[in-house]
Write a protein that holds these residues in place. Structure first.
Motif, short mmCIF file in Angstrom:
data_model
loop_
_atom_site.label_atom_id
_atom_site.label_comp_id
_atom_site.label_asym_id
_atom_site.label_seq_id
_atom_site.Cartn_x
_atom_site.Cartn_y
_atom_site.Cartn_z
N LYS A 44 2.03 5.73 -7.50
CA LYS A 44 1.02 6.80 -7.46
C LYS A 44 1.58 7.98 -8.23
O LYS A 44 2.78 8.27 -8.17
CB LYS A 44 0.73 7.25 -6.02
N SER A 68 5.85 -0.58 7.85
CA SER A 68 5.91 0.54 6.90
C SER A 68 7.29 1.16 6.90
O SER A 68 8.04 1.03 7.87
CB SER A 68 4.89 1.62 7.29
N ASP A 110 0.88 -1.15 0.00
CA ASP A 110 0.00 0.00 0.00
C ASP A 110 0.93 1.21 0.00
O ASP A 110 1.80 1.31 0.86
CB ASP A 110 -0.89 0.00 1.24
N LYS A 143 1.43 5.45 -0.24
CA LYS A 143 0.89 6.80 -0.15
C LYS A 143 2.01 7.76 -0.54
O LYS A 143 3.12 7.66 -0.03
CB LYS A 143 0.39 7.09 1.25
N TYR A 201 3.89 -0.68 -7.59
CA TYR A 201 2.83 -0.05 -6.81
C TYR A 201 3.13 1.45 -6.79
O TYR A 201 3.87 1.93 -5.94
CB TYR A 201 2.80 -0.61 -5.39
N ALA A 229 5.34 3.47 2.37
CA ALA A 229 5.02 2.15 1.80
C ALA A 229 4.79 1.17 2.93
O ALA A 229 5.60 1.04 3.84
CB ALA A 229 6.18 1.68 0.92
N THR A 230 3.65 0.46 2.87
CA THR A 230 3.29 -0.53 3.88
C THR A 230 3.16 -1.89 3.21
O THR A 230 2.44 -2.03 2.22
CB THR A 230 1.96 -0.16 4.56
N ASN A 231 3.86 -2.89 3.76
CA ASN A 231 3.76 -4.25 3.24
C ASN A 231 2.46 -4.87 3.76
O ASN A 231 2.30 -5.09 4.95
CB ASN A 231 4.96 -5.08 3.70
N LYS A 232 1.54 -5.15 2.86
CA LYS A 232 0.26 -5.76 3.21
C LYS A 232 0.32 -7.29 3.17
O LYS A 232 -0.68 -7.96 3.40
CB LYS A 232 -0.84 -5.26 2.28
#
Length: 176
Positions: free
Chosen positions: A168, A116, A38, A40, A166, A59-62
């Motif tokens: 944005k 994150s 994820d 942002k 990933y 960055a967050t590892n989901k």
């Protein structure tokens, strides 16, 4: 902040972020990513010519697994002096490299599911920059099997090792 002018071999990995990640619903269990991120991204809303755009990436590892082969960065705007990009992160021994308009950093840390990382970039805008400056930033991760960590990008591609982007897109308006 560290200066990003040094080129590292990891710059060969640039470009994957520009292709959108495959939605989870479009993958099967066999080709699902080892780690989904994820991301942002924030950027300065406006900048004067010759000024600095500040980018922040979280960055967050989901999951579903830990992430141990991943890079942070992306494609910076045309109006940015790529030789004057600075970065900061709390991760020691971070290595960065530039290829074309893409700049990526290898953060040598394993992110467990739910962990994150934050990385900040500051990009100097050229004095002749105009209009809206657009950047696509985020994370590129690779599904490396045990023992593949020292292979070249070319060998990973030859073997068909999956890579996942990933990213944005953020925009900054140049104001006079």
């Amino acid at each position: 902040m560290r200066n990003l002018t040094k080129a590292a071999s990891l710059a060969l990995l640039a470009g994957a972020l520009l292709a959108p990640a495959v939605p989870a619903s479009a993958t099967t269990v066999a080709d699902a990513p080892f780690s989904v991120f994820d991301v942002k991204v924030k950027a300065s809303k406006t900048v004067k010519p010759g000024g600095t755009i500040k980018y922040s990436i979280v960055a967050t590892n989901k999951g579903p697994y830990e992430a141990d082969a991943w890079f942070v960065g992306g494609a910076f705007p045309k109006g940015v002096d790529l030789k004057r990009i600075m970065y900061s992160t709390s991760v020691k021994d971070t290595e960065c490299g530039l290829e074309g308009r893409a700049f990526y950093c290898l953060l040598p840390v394993v992110l467990e599911k739910g962990d994150s990382i934050t990385m900040t970039f500051e990009a100097k805008v050229k004095k002749n920059a105009t209009g809206t400056q657009q950047a696509t930033l985020g994370v590129v991760s690779y599904d490396l099997q045990t023992g593949m960590d020292n292979m070249s990008k070319e060998e990973l591609e030859r073997l068909g090792v999956p890579e996942h982007g990933y990213g944005k897109t953020v925009k900054t308006k140049v104001v006079r």
